[in-house]
Design an enzyme around this catalytic site. Structure first.
Site, PDB file in Angstrom:
ATOM      1  N   THR A 149      49.176  43.422  26.055  1.00 21.07           N
ATOM      2  CA  THR A 149      50.344  43.280  26.913  1.00 21.07           C
ATOM      3  C   THR A 149      51.531  42.796  26.086  1.00 21.07           C
ATOM      4  O   THR A 149      51.373  41.899  25.259  1.00 21.07           O
ATOM      5  CB  THR A 149      50.040  42.239  28.002  1.00 21.07           C
ATOM      6  OG1 THR A 149      48.928  42.719  28.765  1.00 21.07           O
ATOM      7  CG2 THR A 149      51.211  42.009  28.914  1.00 21.07           C
ATOM      8  N   ARG A 177      42.466  48.938  39.538  1.00 21.61           N
ATOM      9  CA  ARG A 177      42.257  47.638  38.874  1.00 21.61           C
ATOM     10  C   ARG A 177      43.597  47.043  38.435  1.00 21.61           C
ATOM     11  O   ARG A 177      44.411  47.704  37.804  1.00 21.61           O
ATOM     12  CB  ARG A 177      41.342  47.820  37.659  1.00 21.61           C
ATOM     13  CG  ARG A 177      41.035  46.521  36.883  1.00 21.61           C
ATOM     14  CD  ARG A 177      41.958  46.346  35.708  1.00 21.61           C
ATOM     15  NE  ARG A 177      41.604  45.175  34.889  1.00 21.61           N
ATOM     16  CZ  ARG A 177      42.385  44.662  33.946  1.00 21.61           C
ATOM     17  NH1 ARG A 177      43.558  45.224  33.685  1.00 21.61           N
ATOM     18  NH2 ARG A 177      42.006  43.623  33.258  1.00 21.61           N
ATOM     19  N   VAL A 178      43.816  45.789  38.754  1.00 19.94           N
ATOM     20  CA  VAL A 178      44.998  45.072  38.288  1.00 19.94           C
ATOM     21  C   VAL A 178      44.512  43.840  37.532  1.00 19.94           C
ATOM     22  O   VAL A 178      43.629  43.125  38.006  1.00 19.94           O
ATOM     23  CB  VAL A 178      45.909  44.664  39.470  1.00 19.94           C
ATOM     24  CG1 VAL A 178      47.077  43.831  38.988  1.00 19.94           C
ATOM     25  CG2 VAL A 178      46.419  45.907  40.194  1.00 19.94           C
ATOM     26  N   GLY A 179      45.075  43.603  36.355  1.00 23.20           N
ATOM     27  CA  GLY A 179      44.687  42.445  35.552  1.00 23.20           C
ATOM     28  C   GLY A 179      45.563  41.244  35.843  1.00 23.20           C
ATOM     29  O   GLY A 179      46.210  41.147  36.891  1.00 23.20           O
ATOM     30  N   ASP A 180      45.609  40.345  34.899  1.00 22.97           N
ATOM     31  CA  ASP A 180      46.397  39.117  35.071  1.00 22.97           C
ATOM     32  C   ASP A 180      47.901  39.348  34.966  1.00 22.97           C
ATOM     33  O   ASP A 180      48.690  38.556  35.498  1.00 22.97           O
ATOM     34  CB  ASP A 180      46.019  38.113  33.975  1.00 22.97           C
ATOM     35  CG  ASP A 180      46.361  38.689  32.591  1.00 22.97           C
ATOM     36  OD1 ASP A 180      45.792  39.750  32.253  1.00 22.97           O
ATOM     37  OD2 ASP A 180      47.210  38.119  31.884  1.00 22.97           O
ATOM     38  N   THR A 200      48.056  37.288  27.099  1.00 25.46           N
ATOM     39  CA  THR A 200      47.552  38.620  26.788  1.00 25.46           C
ATOM     40  C   THR A 200      46.072  38.480  26.466  1.00 25.46           C
ATOM     41  O   THR A 200      45.608  37.426  26.056  1.00 25.46           O
ATOM     42  CB  THR A 200      48.345  39.277  25.634  1.00 25.46           C
ATOM     43  OG1 THR A 200      47.786  40.555  25.342  1.00 25.46           O
ATOM     44  CG2 THR A 200      48.363  38.431  24.379  1.00 25.46           C
ATOM     45  N   GLY A 203      42.244  40.250  31.238  1.00 23.22           N
ATOM     46  CA  GLY A 203      42.824  39.650  32.437  1.00 23.22           C
ATOM     47  C   GLY A 203      41.822  38.970  33.336  1.00 23.22           C
ATOM     48  O   GLY A 203      42.125  37.950  33.973  1.00 23.22           O
TER      49      GLY A 203
HETATM   50  C1  SD4 Z   1      45.039  43.056  31.413  1.00 24.05           C
HETATM   51  N1  SD4 Z   1      45.915  41.244  30.097  1.00 24.05           N
HETATM   52  O1  SD4 Z   1      45.369  44.000  32.125  1.00 24.05           O
HETATM   53  C2  SD4 Z   1      45.960  42.664  30.283  1.00 24.05           C
HETATM   54  C3  SD4 Z   1      45.612  43.471  29.070  1.00 24.05           C
HETATM   55  C4  SD4 Z   1      45.869  42.841  27.742  1.00 24.05           C
HETATM   56  O2  SD4 Z   1      45.180  42.475  25.550  1.00 24.05           O
HETATM   57  O3  SD4 Z   1      46.751  42.041  27.558  1.00 24.05           O
HETATM   58  N2  SD4 Z   1      45.058  43.111  26.750  1.00 24.05           N
HETATM   59  O4  SD4 Z   1      43.985  42.446  31.551  1.00 24.05           O
END
Ligand code: SD4
Length: 307
Positions: A149, A177-180, A200, A203
């Site tokens: 990210t 899917r949604v991450g952090d 980053t 997530g």
């Molecule tokens: C996620 N944190 O969607 C993001 C992806 C990421 O290193 O940063 N990967 O989970």
């Protein structure tokens, strides 16, 4: 007031440099952070953000973004949005209403279209080729190098702070899917009275620790930016190893409202920092094993292999 901008991964170097020039010319923290992030969103060489981002399990390049204004605590976010140039710009505009600040999927796309945000098919020939080659592998989420990210924390010369993030999330993630990253408190947080943080990494683990909010609260309670970042990551890692046996890759950037920064990380993690009176510089943060972070400045950028 001293200005500063802190951003994740080597890929943010050019955007950070340009944003720093803007801050030196009295740009707002929000404009500078968004400029830094858009530089990465627009570059197809980076396969983890925006144009050229790697697709989900169904072959769609679906993006997440978030933005928080540290003066007002207003935030905006989009999750699982497809077909637009800049998730962070859409997220930033969503902060300006009292409700409906976090939109996902088709709802986010309708909003972006109605508000005239630039449309773009973010799937490139390269990201499609990589998808076709790897789509049948085990799709269990796993810690994945090079899929990251872009986060930017900015402090402007009026003392305002903000946090912005943009990502295509994990490669081959499940549809929806949604991450952090777009989740306030986990992926980003900003309070101009204290400081800002953004994360980053994987997530699903970042959200378990609500890492960004946690680090900002640690600073409110008196920790330095470095202590706040290290403590937030160390505590999460220790808890997850204890309870689940392992913790995936997680990195956290923290900027205090006096321009000083801190980093917590479980892996080798490049980042970029520029402040008034200093040249933009690439750094490499490494976990030292005792829960602390070692940071060194990298003069020769080709020595850092991660984007
Ligand atoms: C996620 N944190 O969607 C993001 C992806 C990421 O290193 O940063 N990967 O989970």
């Amino acid at each position: 007031m001293k200005w500063a901008i802190l951003s994740t991964w080597k890929m943010s170097f050019q955007g950070n440099l340009e944003a720093a020039q803007q801050l030196a010319n009295h740009a707002s923290a929000g404009d500078a952070a968004v400029h830094c992030i858009q530089n990465v969103e627009d570059n197809p060489a980076f396969q983890s953000v925006g144009y050229g981002g790697l697709p989900d399990a169904e072959g769609h390049t679906v993006l997440d973004g978030g933005f928080m204004d540290g003066d007002t605590l207003r935030f905006g976010a989009v999750g699982s949005i497809e077909g637009f140039r800049s998730p962070v710009a859409i997220a930033r505009s969503l902060k300006d209403t009292p409700f409906n600040n976090f939109l996902v999927g088709p709802g986010a796309e309708v909003y972006a279209r109605e508000h005239g945000f630039e449309e773009r098919d973010n799937l490139t020939a390269e990201s499609l080729a990589r998808y076709q080659k790897e789509k049948n592998r085990n799709q269990e989420l796993y810690s994945y190098d090079g899929h990251d990210t872009v986060c930017a924390l900015a402090l402007d010369d009026t003392g305002s702070m903000c946090a912005g993030v943009s990502t295509s999330g994990l490669f081959l993630k499940k549809k929806g899917r949604v991450g952090d990253s777009p989740v306030i408190g986990s992926g980003y947080y900003a309070d101009s009275k204290i400081g800002a943080a953004a994360a980053t990494g994987v997530g699903e683990d970042i959200m378990k620790g609500v890492l960004s909010f946690r680090a900002v609260m640690y600073m409110r309670n008196g920790m330095s930016p470095m202590e706040a970042a290290e403590t937030a990551v160390r505590e999460l890692k220790t808890e997850l190893e204890h309870r689940l046996g392992s913790c995936n890759s997680v990195s956290l950037i923290v900027l205090r409202n006096d321009g000083r920064f801190g980093i917590g990380t479980t892996i080798e993690f490049p980042f970029v920092y520029t402040a008034e009176g200093e040249n933009p510089a690439l750094y490499l943060a490494s976990p030292s094993g005792d829960g602390h972070t070692t940071i060194r400045k990298i003069e020769d950028h080709s020595a850092v292999t991660q984007d």
